[in-house]
Design a protein around this motif. Structure first.
Motif, short mmCIF file in Angstrom:
data_model
loop_
_atom_site.label_atom_id
_atom_site.label_comp_id
_atom_site.label_asym_id
_atom_site.label_seq_id
_atom_site.Cartn_x
_atom_site.Cartn_y
_atom_site.Cartn_z
N ALA A 19 -28.14 -10.57 -24.18
CA ALA A 19 -28.56 -10.98 -25.53
C ALA A 19 -29.23 -12.35 -25.48
O ALA A 19 -30.25 -12.57 -26.13
CB ALA A 19 -27.36 -11.00 -26.47
N GLU A 20 -28.66 -13.26 -24.69
CA GLU A 20 -29.23 -14.60 -24.58
C GLU A 20 -30.61 -14.54 -23.94
O GLU A 20 -31.56 -15.17 -24.42
CB GLU A 20 -28.31 -15.50 -23.75
N GLY A 23 -33.00 -13.25 -26.38
CA GLY A 23 -33.08 -14.04 -27.61
C GLY A 23 -32.55 -13.29 -28.81
O GLY A 23 -33.01 -13.50 -29.93
N LEU A 24 -31.55 -12.43 -28.60
CA LEU A 24 -30.99 -11.65 -29.70
C LEU A 24 -29.84 -12.38 -30.37
O LEU A 24 -29.08 -13.08 -29.71
CB LEU A 24 -30.48 -10.30 -29.18
N HIS A 25 -29.75 -12.20 -31.68
CA HIS A 25 -28.67 -12.81 -32.46
C HIS A 25 -28.09 -11.76 -33.40
O HIS A 25 -28.75 -10.77 -33.73
CB HIS A 25 -29.18 -14.00 -33.26
N GLU A 26 -26.86 -11.98 -33.84
CA GLU A 26 -26.22 -11.05 -34.77
C GLU A 26 -27.12 -10.84 -35.98
O GLU A 26 -27.66 -11.79 -36.55
CB GLU A 26 -24.87 -11.61 -35.22
N GLY A 27 -27.32 -9.57 -36.34
CA GLY A 27 -28.14 -9.23 -37.48
C GLY A 27 -29.58 -8.88 -37.12
O GLY A 27 -30.32 -8.37 -37.96
N ASP A 28 -30.01 -9.18 -35.88
CA ASP A 28 -31.36 -8.83 -35.45
C ASP A 28 -31.51 -7.31 -35.41
O ASP A 28 -30.55 -6.59 -35.16
CB ASP A 28 -31.68 -9.38 -34.06
N SER A 29 -32.72 -6.84 -35.64
CA SER A 29 -33.03 -5.42 -35.51
C SER A 29 -33.71 -5.20 -34.16
O SER A 29 -34.53 -6.00 -33.73
CB SER A 29 -33.98 -4.96 -36.60
N VAL A 30 -33.31 -4.13 -33.49
CA VAL A 30 -33.93 -3.79 -32.21
C VAL A 30 -34.33 -2.32 -32.25
O VAL A 30 -33.79 -1.53 -33.02
CB VAL A 30 -32.98 -4.04 -31.01
N GLU A 31 -35.29 -1.97 -31.43
CA GLU A 31 -35.73 -0.58 -31.31
C GLU A 31 -35.32 -0.11 -29.92
O GLU A 31 -35.55 -0.79 -28.93
CB GLU A 31 -37.25 -0.51 -31.46
#
Length: 75
Positions: A19-20, A23-31
């Motif tokens: 995640a780091e 650059g992902l954070h809680e609440g991000d949307s991913v495909e």
């Protein structure tokens, strides 16, 4: 990564280091898309494949010598 059931939905658990890096954070949307497939062989299947590869191999002549310079020479 691990798929977990959360309520009535499935969730993919992404390790902190991944995640780091992304650059992902809680609440991000991913495909999520399928990019290929992986095939896992059982020990017996792997032994069979190895036997087939071994049957195809041929020994090199006793006087064979690999010359890296000759192989990489450009003419």
């Amino acid at each position: 990564m691990k798929v977990e059931k959360i309520g009535d939905k499935l969730a993919i658990v992404i390790p902190d280091d991944v995640a780091e890096t992304l650059g992902l954070h809680e609440g991000d949307s991913v495909e999520v898309r399928r990019s290929g497939s992986t095939t896992r062989l059982s020990d017996a299947e792997l032994a069979g494949v190895w036997a087939q590869m071994t049957a195809l191999s041929r020994p090199l002549p006793a006087d064979y010598r690999f010359d890296r310079e000759e192989a990489n020479a450009r003419g």
